[in-house]
Design a protein around this motif. Structure first.
Motif, PDB file in Angstrom:
ATOM      1  N   ILE B  14      29.799  45.597  44.226  1.00  0.00           N
ATOM      2  CA  ILE B  14      29.290  44.798  43.117  1.00  0.00           C
ATOM      3  C   ILE B  14      27.788  44.856  43.191  1.00  0.00           C
ATOM      4  O   ILE B  14      27.179  44.348  44.101  1.00  0.00           O
ATOM      5  N   LYS B  15      27.174  45.494  42.273  1.00  0.00           N
ATOM      6  CA  LYS B  15      25.723  45.590  42.323  1.00  0.00           C
ATOM      7  C   LYS B  15      25.227  45.971  40.950  1.00  0.00           C
ATOM      8  O   LYS B  15      25.902  45.758  39.973  1.00  0.00           O
ATOM      9  N   ARG B  16      24.091  46.548  40.911  1.00  0.00           N
ATOM     10  CA  ARG B  16      23.528  47.147  39.705  1.00  0.00           C
ATOM     11  C   ARG B  16      23.258  46.153  38.606  1.00  0.00           C
ATOM     12  O   ARG B  16      22.875  45.024  38.848  1.00  0.00           O
ATOM     13  N   ARG B  17      23.516  46.577  37.399  1.00  0.00           N
ATOM     14  CA  ARG B  17      22.822  46.028  36.264  1.00  0.00           C
ATOM     15  C   ARG B  17      22.904  44.503  36.109  1.00  0.00           C
ATOM     16  O   ARG B  17      21.900  43.814  36.165  1.00  0.00           O
ATOM     17  N   SER B  18      24.108  43.959  35.922  1.00  0.00           N
ATOM     18  CA  SER B  18      24.100  42.524  35.671  1.00  0.00           C
ATOM     19  C   SER B  18      24.195  41.692  36.933  1.00  0.00           C
ATOM     20  O   SER B  18      24.265  40.500  36.893  1.00  0.00           O
ATOM     21  N   GLY B  19      24.275  42.340  38.091  1.00  0.00           N
ATOM     22  CA  GLY B  19      24.323  41.530  39.308  1.00  0.00           C
ATOM     23  C   GLY B  19      25.730  41.038  39.615  1.00  0.00           C
ATOM     24  O   GLY B  19      26.633  41.185  38.816  1.00  0.00           O
ATOM     25  N   LYS B  20      25.882  40.436  40.775  1.00  0.00           N
ATOM     26  CA  LYS B  20      27.219  40.071  41.242  1.00  0.00           C
ATOM     27  C   LYS B  20      27.841  38.985  40.372  1.00  0.00           C
ATOM     28  O   LYS B  20      29.031  38.931  40.193  1.00  0.00           O
ATOM     29  N   ALA B  21      27.000  38.105  39.876  1.00  0.00           N
ATOM     30  CA  ALA B  21      27.538  36.946  39.166  1.00  0.00           C
ATOM     31  C   ALA B  21      28.327  37.358  37.938  1.00  0.00           C
ATOM     32  O   ALA B  21      29.180  36.637  37.463  1.00  0.00           O
ATOM     33  N   ASN B  22      27.988  38.555  37.399  1.00  0.00           N
ATOM     34  CA  ASN B  22      28.628  38.944  36.159  1.00  0.00           C
ATOM     35  C   ASN B  22      29.882  39.791  36.373  1.00  0.00           C
ATOM     36  O   ASN B  22      30.433  40.329  35.440  1.00  0.00           O
ATOM     37  N   SER B  23      30.271  39.919  37.632  1.00  0.00           N
ATOM     38  CA  SER B  23      31.435  40.750  37.892  1.00  0.00           C
ATOM     39  C   SER B  23      32.703  40.028  37.470  1.00  0.00           C
ATOM     40  O   SER B  23      32.877  38.846  37.716  1.00  0.00           O
ATOM     41  N   LEU B  24      33.596  40.758  36.849  1.00  0.00           N
ATOM     42  CA  LEU B  24      34.876  40.178  36.420  1.00  0.00           C
ATOM     43  C   LEU B  24      35.633  39.659  37.632  1.00  0.00           C
ATOM     44  O   LEU B  24      36.200  38.576  37.616  1.00  0.00           O
ATOM     45  N   HIS B  25      35.592  40.435  38.685  1.00  0.00           N
ATOM     46  CA  HIS B  25      36.303  40.076  39.907  1.00  0.00           C
ATOM     47  C   HIS B  25      35.837  38.708  40.417  1.00  0.00           C
ATOM     48  O   HIS B  25      36.626  37.811  40.673  1.00  0.00           O
ATOM     49  N   VAL B  26      34.529  38.578  40.520  1.00  0.00           N
ATOM     50  CA  VAL B  26      33.962  37.311  41.017  1.00  0.00           C
ATOM     51  C   VAL B  26      34.297  36.165  40.077  1.00  0.00           C
ATOM     52  O   VAL B  26      34.683  35.084  40.500  1.00  0.00           O
ATOM     53  N   GLN B  27      34.170  36.428  38.788  1.00  0.00           N
ATOM     54  CA  GLN B  27      34.425  35.366  37.821  1.00  0.00           C
ATOM     55  C   GLN B  27      35.873  34.902  37.899  1.00  0.00           C
ATOM     56  O   GLN B  27      36.149  33.707  37.820  1.00  0.00           O
ATOM     57  N   VAL B  28      36.778  35.877  38.045  1.00  0.00           N
ATOM     58  CA  VAL B  28      38.192  35.513  38.131  1.00  0.00           C
ATOM     59  C   VAL B  28      38.449  34.669  39.365  1.00  0.00           C
ATOM     60  O   VAL B  28      39.123  33.635  39.309  1.00  0.00           O
ATOM     61  N   ILE B  29      37.880  35.107  40.483  1.00  0.00           N
ATOM     62  CA  ILE B  29      38.067  34.339  41.720  1.00  0.00           C
ATOM     63  C   ILE B  29      37.544  32.912  41.541  1.00  0.00           C
ATOM     64  O   ILE B  29      38.222  31.944  41.868  1.00  0.00           O
ATOM     65  N   PHE B  30      36.348  32.829  40.998  1.00  0.00           N
ATOM     66  CA  PHE B  30      35.724  31.523  40.813  1.00  0.00           C
ATOM     67  C   PHE B  30      36.586  30.629  39.931  1.00  0.00           C
ATOM     68  O   PHE B  30      36.848  29.471  40.245  1.00  0.00           O
ATOM     69  N   ALA B  31      37.040  31.207  38.823  1.00  0.00           N
ATOM     70  CA  ALA B  31      37.842  30.419  37.882  1.00  0.00           C
ATOM     71  C   ALA B  31      39.143  29.964  38.530  1.00  0.00           C
ATOM     72  O   ALA B  31      39.537  28.801  38.405  1.00  0.00           O
TER      73      ALA B  31
END
Lengths: 327, 490
Positions: B14-31
């Motif tokens: 998870i890196k590059r343009r929008s950063g980790k916060a914008n990763s679908l994976h992270v968002q799903v986990i968070f949600a």
């Protein structure tokens, strides 16, 4: 470069995902938890200096209330007379007094050298409701016993001592005979006299302390004693025995044995105190009570084998040898 | 193992343009964490608290029962008159110890007959609550304080009418549940277990959700590095499959474009070579020959000249079309009078029309001023009208009409020529397409005319339609916006 970046992303990701909910979880748990149970407080009442109270009944005649009253100087007889006049005015209605031949319920009083005040009701005085009579007696006794020279009050109807409904005499009454320990907010206070034993400054012997405690009467005497021990002494020549942070879980007296249940902190003896002094401070204080002969210690509900070099599993009896200057 | 690696792989990259916060994976986990774990925690805490309430209630009803029982026994045994009854006394002592409380029994004169603290017996109780309990009709009163609860229960005679006294039972409220209590510990243990379980499930689910996208990215990269002939095949979830379909559609389009480009290149080289071949033949037949009559030379040279003209025309057209292929930045937009433009063109083409005896009619319904590129528009109409003349019958007619509404202007070019066959109508705007190859060569032309026309029209965001019957004639209608619509730049 890659590795370092990865480490950062894990930490960052994990912290963002999990820290927040974990924090919330912990917060919730802590908000609703308390480590130690609330410590019972002794309510000590400050007696205002030099003001006399006039006691009387509320309108419904369900309780005794008071108000400040400026009493005039004079002899005790004069003061008693003054108070009685006030009391008569306030404790009986005109209608009630009208049916009496004398118009005044109390027709005579006498105070002897020992401070015993005899009050005579007129012989045709008949009690209205039992309860009201009791409350009136309370108001009269509490008011009059405020005077230094009055130690107790005795009631008569005509020449006969006042009797209870079961035929026994009411007897000699003092202010301590009337208690009001139920409920929470009350101005009522009681005095208790207890003897407790603290350690001397060397920590190897005990010194007796006679304490007069003013409180609201809602604690048992044994709990009062233990509370004083845990609070520590006021005088400089002795020191506290019970370790700080000790909590009394329960104390009960059964068949002459007093069971005292402390929390774990009790086992961490104060360094300056000997083991014997620690134990017998509690035992000697409790055995001062007439219904306690032996003391059994419990830690969080169960007995322990030893307390330092002492056998802790069986009961302890009073030990006077460890008390300094015992006659 | 595979899934674990995959999931770590996803997280780690998870890196590059929008950063980790914008990763679908992270968002799903968070949600999912929010949705599952927070409620779990809340329920656990609520449960622990409701437990305290329950204990409180149980204690209350138990004590109430005890009070009722004592009141009964006191009345039965005449305890109020004779309190020296070991059994009942002991029972009350025990009860007060169990609940860490105090029992006081008073008679009708408020005298304390029994006190489990063994202190106030014989004294008089004048608390208002106790007084009331003797005077009122209610059998039992409950008073709730912060640390304690108090129950005052009337002792009535056998008939239940007269109040003989009261039992006052004061007891400690159950403590606040602490963190170290069993119930807390168990609740925490259970909650932690479920939280752990939920976390595992969440991580696996999130990885599964995010994985197809990872596969897609990988496959696309492979596709780009490899050849574009392959189709993209990634399965996983509906969304990813939609993306795959769109990509494949796009690839098809690109392949078609590529194919057309190749065709174009081959056509171009063919077209460019044809005049040269002719010239070569003509020239070669002259070279190395003796005694050729001058007329023959003249004839051949005339032909060579024509071929050169032809080649020129082809190259000009090609250049035009290539220019038109470039971005619209080359448009020179200005307010142009379409009427004037058409009149100029028609005047220019009159000689050719005259040659074939074709009549030209111009019908204008209004004066049209539009924002267009004059040169390109000129190309468009010239081409259309020229075609109309060229493919016309001898003595035929060409009618040009101009009209407009509040948004567009319309130019209609109608001829009475040979017309266009139905099947050919969809191909006529393609490059190098000619309906009848043989005849086009005779009339000249490169096959690029209509392609150039259509390009120019499209650049103005307009459109062009063809109709008409074969053998009777054709109608071309061009529609152009009056106000130029620029391209939106991203």
């Amino acid at each position: 470069m890659q590795k370092g970046r990865q480490k950062n992303s894990i930490g960052y990701v994990w912290s963002r995902i999990f820290l927040l909910p974990l924090l919330m979880l912990l917060l919730l748990l802590f908000a609703c938890a308390e480590e130690a149970p609330p410590v019972r407080e002794l309510i000590t009442v400050e007696l205002p200096e030099g003001s006399t109270k006039l006691y009387y009944l509320n309108e419904e005649r369900t309780k005794v209330i008071s108000e400040n009253y400026e009493i005039s100087r004079g002899t005790v007889e004069e003061q008693v007379a003054e108070l009685l006049t006030e009391l008569e005015a306030v404790l009986w209605t005109d209608a009630e007094k009208a049916v009496l031949t004398d118009k005044n319920p109390i027709y005579e009083y006498k105070i002897d050298s020992a401070g015993l005040l005899s009050l005579r009701f007129s012989s045709d005085y008949s009690a209205s409701s039992l309860i009201t009579e009791v409350l009136r007696r309370a108001a009269i006794v509490k008011t009059l016993c405020q005077l230094d020279k009055v130690t107790a009050v005795e009631f008569f109807i005509g020449t006969q001592p006042l009797l209870t409904s079961s035929g026994k005499p009411v007897g000699v009454l003092t202010a301590e005979d009337f208690i009001d320990t139920t409920g929470e907010n009350s101005e009522f206070y009681q005095e208790a006299k207890v003897s407790v034993y603290f350690a001397n400054l060397e920590g190897d012997a005990l010194l007796e302390s006679n304490l007069k405690i003013t409180y609201d009467g809602s604690l048992s005497t044994e709990r009062l004693i233990l509370q004083q021990l845990m609070d520590g002494p006021i005088m400089d020549d002795r020191q506290a025995v019970i370790p700080e942070g000790t909590v009394l879980n329960k104390v009960t007296i059964r068949d002459g044995i007093c069971y005292v249940d402390f929390n774990e902190k009790f086992m961490e003896k104060r360094k300056e105190i000997s083991a014997e002094a620690a134990i017998y401070s509690v035992v000697n204080s409790l055995t001062e009570l007439s219904n306690v002969y032996r003391v059994q210690f419990l830690i969080n509900g169960s007995t322990r084998k030893t307390y330092y070099n002492l056998d802790f599993s069986s009961t302890f009896e009073r030990n006077l040898e460890i008390v300094e200057g015992e006659q | 193992m595979y899934i674990r690696n995959g999931e770590w792989g996803i997280i780690l990259s998870i890196k590059r343009r929008s950063g980790k916060a914008n990763s679908l994976h992270v968002q799903v986990i968070f949600a999912l964490v929010l949705a599952c774990i927070i409620p779990l925690a809340v329920v656990a805490v609520l449960f622990v608290n409701s437990y305290r309430e329950q204990v409180k209630q149980e204690r209350l009803s138990k004590v109430q029962e005890l009070c009722a029982d004592f009141a009964n026994r006191i009345q039965n045994t005449g305890y109020l008159n004779n309190a020296a009854q070991a059994e009942l006394s002991a029972a009350m002592d025990t009860a007060s110890q169990i609940y860490d409380g105090r029992i006081i029994v008073v008679n009708s004169e408020l005298q304390i007959v029994k006190d489990t603290f063994k202190r106030e017996e014989g004294r008089t109780m004048i608390s208002e609550e106790v007084v009331r309990s003797l005077l009122d009709k209610t059998v039992s009163y409950q008073y709730f304080y912060e640390d304690t609860t108090e129950i005052i229960y009337q002792i009535r005679d056998a008939l239940g009418k007269t109040v003989l006294g009261s039992v006052i039972f004061t007891y400690e409220n159950p403590k606040q549940v602490g963190l170290t209590d069993d119930i807390s510990r168990n609740s925490l243990l259970l909650t932690s277990f479920f939280v752990g379980l939920a976390l595992c499930a969440i991580l696996i689910a999130a990885a599964k959700m995010a994985f197809p996208f990872k596969k897609l990215a990988f496959s696309l990269r492979q596709l780009a590095e490899g050849d574009l002939e392959e189709k993209l095949e990634v399965s996983g979830n509906y969304e990813v499959e939609e993306i795959v379909d769109s990509v494949n559609y796009m690839l098809d389009d690109m392949r078609n474009t590529e194919q057309r480009r190749q065709e174009f290149v081959s056509n171009v080289s063919h077209e460019l070579k044809t005049p040269l071949t002719s010239m070569k033949v003509l020239a070669e037949s002259l070279v190395g020959q003796q005694g050729i009559p001058e007329e023959l030379y003249q004839e051949f040279l005339h032909d060579i000249n024509s071929e050169i003209d032809r080649e020129n025309e082809i190259i000009t057209d090609l250049l035009n079309i290539v220019k038109l292929d470039r971005k619209e930045g080359d448009m020179q937009i200005a307010q142009v009078s379409i009427n004037e433009l058409l009149e100029i063109i028609m005047r220019r083409l009159r000689p050719i029309a005259k040659e074939r005896n074709v009549e030209m009619v111009f019908e204008s319904f209004r004066n049209v001023l539009a924002e267009v590129d004059e040169v390109k528009m000129s190309l468009v109409f010239t081409n259309l009208i020229e075609n109309a003349i060229k493919y016309n019958k001898e003595g035929g007619m060409v009618k040009v009409s101009l009209n407009a509404d509040h948004r567009y202007f319309y130019v209609r070019v109608e001829d009475t020529g040979i017309g266009i066959p139905e099947e050919a109508k969809k191909y006529i705007f393609d490059r190098f397409y000619r309906v009848d190859k043989a005849r086009s060569r005779a009339t000249g032309g490169t096959g690029l005319g209509l392609a150039i026309t259509k390009s120019a029209v499209m650049m103005h965001k307009g459109n062009i339609k063809v109709s008409g019957k074969e053998g009777e004639g054709s109608v071309f209608v061009v529609r152009i916006p009056l106000n130029f619509i620029p391209e939106y730049k991203e």
